[in-house]
Motif scaffolding. Structure first.
Motif, PDB file in Angstrom:
ATOM      1  N   LEU A 114       8.592  18.082   7.853  1.00 43.64           N
ATOM      2  CA  LEU A 114       7.471  17.422   8.523  1.00 43.64           C
ATOM      3  C   LEU A 114       6.712  16.571   7.522  1.00 43.64           C
ATOM      4  N   TYR A 115       6.451  15.337   7.921  1.00 44.57           N
ATOM      5  CA  TYR A 115       5.716  14.384   7.080  1.00 44.57           C
ATOM      6  C   TYR A 115       4.642  13.767   7.953  1.00 44.57           C
ATOM      7  N   GLN A 116       3.438  13.629   7.417  1.00 46.64           N
ATOM      8  CA  GLN A 116       2.346  13.035   8.194  1.00 46.64           C
ATOM      9  C   GLN A 116       1.524  12.107   7.315  1.00 46.64           C
ATOM     10  N   GLN A 117       1.128  10.970   7.915  1.00 48.10           N
ATOM     11  CA  GLN A 117       0.240   9.995   7.264  1.00 48.10           C
ATOM     12  C   GLN A 117      -1.078   9.960   8.033  1.00 48.10           C
ATOM     13  N   THR A 118      -2.181   9.986   7.314  1.00 42.19           N
ATOM     14  CA  THR A 118      -3.501   9.777   7.904  1.00 42.19           C
ATOM     15  C   THR A 118      -4.142   8.632   7.138  1.00 42.19           C
ATOM     16  N   PRO A 119      -4.357   7.475   7.797  1.00 47.77           N
ATOM     17  CA  PRO A 119      -4.898   6.316   7.084  1.00 47.77           C
ATOM     18  C   PRO A 119      -6.285   6.604   6.507  1.00 47.77           C
TER      19      PRO A 119
END
Length: 122
Positions: A114-119
């Protein structure tokens, strides 16, 4: 090598692949079969979607990782959380995000689940 060092090396290898145009191959072989990427634009992709999106994606020109934190979540599960800056043309106008990557250790080595980006707003 400790798990933190292994995962940080793997994470940097992913960024290097994105900079060289080899991201599709890298993530196609590194993600788990049921892995997901949750991207800053609000899209969640499975492994096949990630590979398809990276085939034609323009490469990044450079990147920098900072504030890397290691979170052991079990014997064979760990996450990295960090701030990333990446740019395609102008290093003074980077994409900035808080990122997290959760890895599972398999007989073949660490795999991205699982990979997540939060700007990060300017």
């Amino acid at each position: 090598m400790e798990a933190f060092d292994e995962l940080l090396d793997l994470e940097r290898s992913g960024w290097n692949a994105l900079c060289s145009g080899a991201g599709a191959d890298f993530y196609g072989s590194t993600m788990t079969a049921d892995g997901r990427m949750v991207l800053a634009n609000g899209v969640a992709l499975d492994r096949e979607g990630v590979v398809a999106s990276l085939v034609s994606a323009p490469p990044w020109a450079g990147y920098a990782l900072s504030d890397v934190q290691f979170l052991p979540l079990g014997d064979d599960v760990a996450a990295l959380v960090y701030t990333a800056r990446a740019w395609r043309e102008d290093p003074e106008a980077p994409f900035k995000a808080l990122m997290s990557s959760t890895y599972l250790r398999s007989p073949e080595g660490w795999r991205l689940a699982l990979y997540q980006q939060t700007p990060i707003p300017d």
